[in-house]
Design an enzyme around this catalytic site. Structure first.
Site, short mmCIF file in Angstrom:
data_model
loop_
_atom_site.label_atom_id
_atom_site.label_comp_id
_atom_site.label_asym_id
_atom_site.label_seq_id
_atom_site.Cartn_x
_atom_site.Cartn_y
_atom_site.Cartn_z
N PRO A 9 29.14 7.52 41.06
CA PRO A 9 29.12 8.91 41.52
C PRO A 9 28.04 9.22 42.54
CG PRO A 9 28.33 8.74 39.25
CD PRO A 9 28.92 7.41 39.61
N ASN A 10 28.44 10.00 43.52
CA ASN A 10 27.59 10.53 44.59
C ASN A 10 27.18 9.49 45.63
OD1 ASN A 10 27.45 13.22 43.42
ND2 ASN A 10 26.22 12.28 41.82
N ARG A 17 23.02 12.06 51.65
CA ARG A 17 22.43 12.52 50.39
C ARG A 17 20.95 12.14 50.31
NH1 ARG A 17 23.33 9.16 44.80
NH2 ARG A 17 22.33 10.67 43.43
N TYR A 22 17.46 7.65 49.59
CA TYR A 22 18.58 6.71 49.70
C TYR A 22 18.85 6.23 51.12
CZ TYR A 22 19.40 8.45 44.96
OH TYR A 22 19.25 8.79 43.64
N ASN A 71 26.50 -0.47 41.26
CA ASN A 71 25.56 0.64 41.24
C ASN A 71 26.30 1.81 40.59
OD1 ASN A 71 23.79 2.73 41.57
ND2 ASN A 71 23.34 2.32 43.72
N ALA A 74 24.28 7.76 38.31
CA ALA A 74 23.75 8.40 37.10
C ALA A 74 24.46 7.94 35.82
CB ALA A 74 23.84 9.91 37.24
N GLU A 95 23.60 -5.40 38.06
CA GLU A 95 23.30 -3.97 38.21
C GLU A 95 22.32 -3.78 39.36
OE1 GLU A 95 21.65 -2.27 34.60
OE2 GLU A 95 20.83 -0.55 35.68
N HIS A 97 20.21 -0.82 41.98
CA HIS A 97 19.83 0.54 42.32
C HIS A 97 19.08 0.53 43.65
CE1 HIS A 97 21.16 2.00 38.49
NE2 HIS A 97 20.56 0.95 37.95
N ARG A 104 10.70 7.05 39.09
CA ARG A 104 11.27 8.40 39.18
C ARG A 104 11.25 9.08 37.80
NH1 ARG A 104 16.72 8.11 42.50
NH2 ARG A 104 16.42 10.36 42.35
C1 DQA Z 1 20.73 5.23 41.78
C2 DQA Z 1 19.65 5.77 40.82
C3 DQA Z 1 20.29 6.72 39.81
O1 DQA Z 1 19.29 7.22 38.93
C4 DQA Z 1 20.91 7.90 40.53
O2 DQA Z 1 21.55 8.74 39.61
C5 DQA Z 1 21.86 7.48 41.60
C6 DQA Z 1 21.47 6.37 42.47
C7 DQA Z 1 20.09 4.36 42.88
O3 DQA Z 1 20.84 3.60 43.50
O4 DQA Z 1 18.89 4.44 43.14
O5 DQA Z 1 22.90 8.08 41.83
O6 DQA Z 1 21.64 4.43 41.05
#
Ligand code: DQA
Length: 142
Positions: A9-10, A17, A22, A71, A74, A95, A97, A104
């Site tokens: 998501p996102n 964003r 990011y 990735n 959240a 995994e 990020h 954070r």
């Molecule tokens: C994320 C870190 C997550 O906490 C966050 O919700 C994201 C992006 C990252 O790539 O840093 O959407 O996965």
């Protein structure tokens, strides 16, 4: 070797964003670079904002592909269902990020997924994805 990169998501909003966290680059643009850097890997990309669709995709490729770079955004911090999907398939999942989640908010420090993943790469910006792919590429060479 077939590897699927999955963004949750996102992450469709990368480039727009919160660029201070990011970066300014779209994933589609970065994906083109990844394909030319990792020519020996058959790379594909999937993004969804829906937990169930991410689970369906893991089921779809998880008995066939050689690896998944995930990735989960959240959902990393909330989804036991996604962890169960990863545990259910034989394909190894790395995994990743973009941001250093440990630097954070506290709620980002815990991942439900790490326990069932092959490994975790955190905090290297978009390079987190290429580091994960390098792991799979090294497996071809060995
Ligand atoms: C994320 C870190 C997550 O906490 C966050 O919700 C994201 C992006 C990252 O790539 O840093 O959407 O996965």
């Amino acid at each position: 070797m077939k590897i699927l990169i999955i963004n949750g998501p996102n992450l469709n909003l990368l480039g727009k964003r919160e660029p201070e966290k990011y970066g300014n680059r779209t994933f589609e643009n970065y994906f083109e670079e990844l394909k030319s850097t990792f020519e020996s890997i058959q790379l594909s990309y999937y993004q969804s904002n829906n937990e169930g669709s991410l689970i369906d995709k893991i089921h779809e490729v998880g008995f066939d592909y050689d690896g998944i770079v995930l990735n989960a955004g959240a959902y990393t911090h909330t989804s036991i269902a996604l962890a169960d999907a990863i545990a259910a398939v034989p394909t190894p999942v790395v995994e990743v990020h973009i941001s250093n989640v440990h630097a954070r908010e506290e709620f980002r420090h815990h991942s439900h997924l790490s326990r069932v993943c092959k490994g975790v790469i955190v905090g290297f910006g978009l390079d987190s994805y290429s580091l994960a792919l390098q792991y799979f590429k090294n497996k071809i060479i060995k």
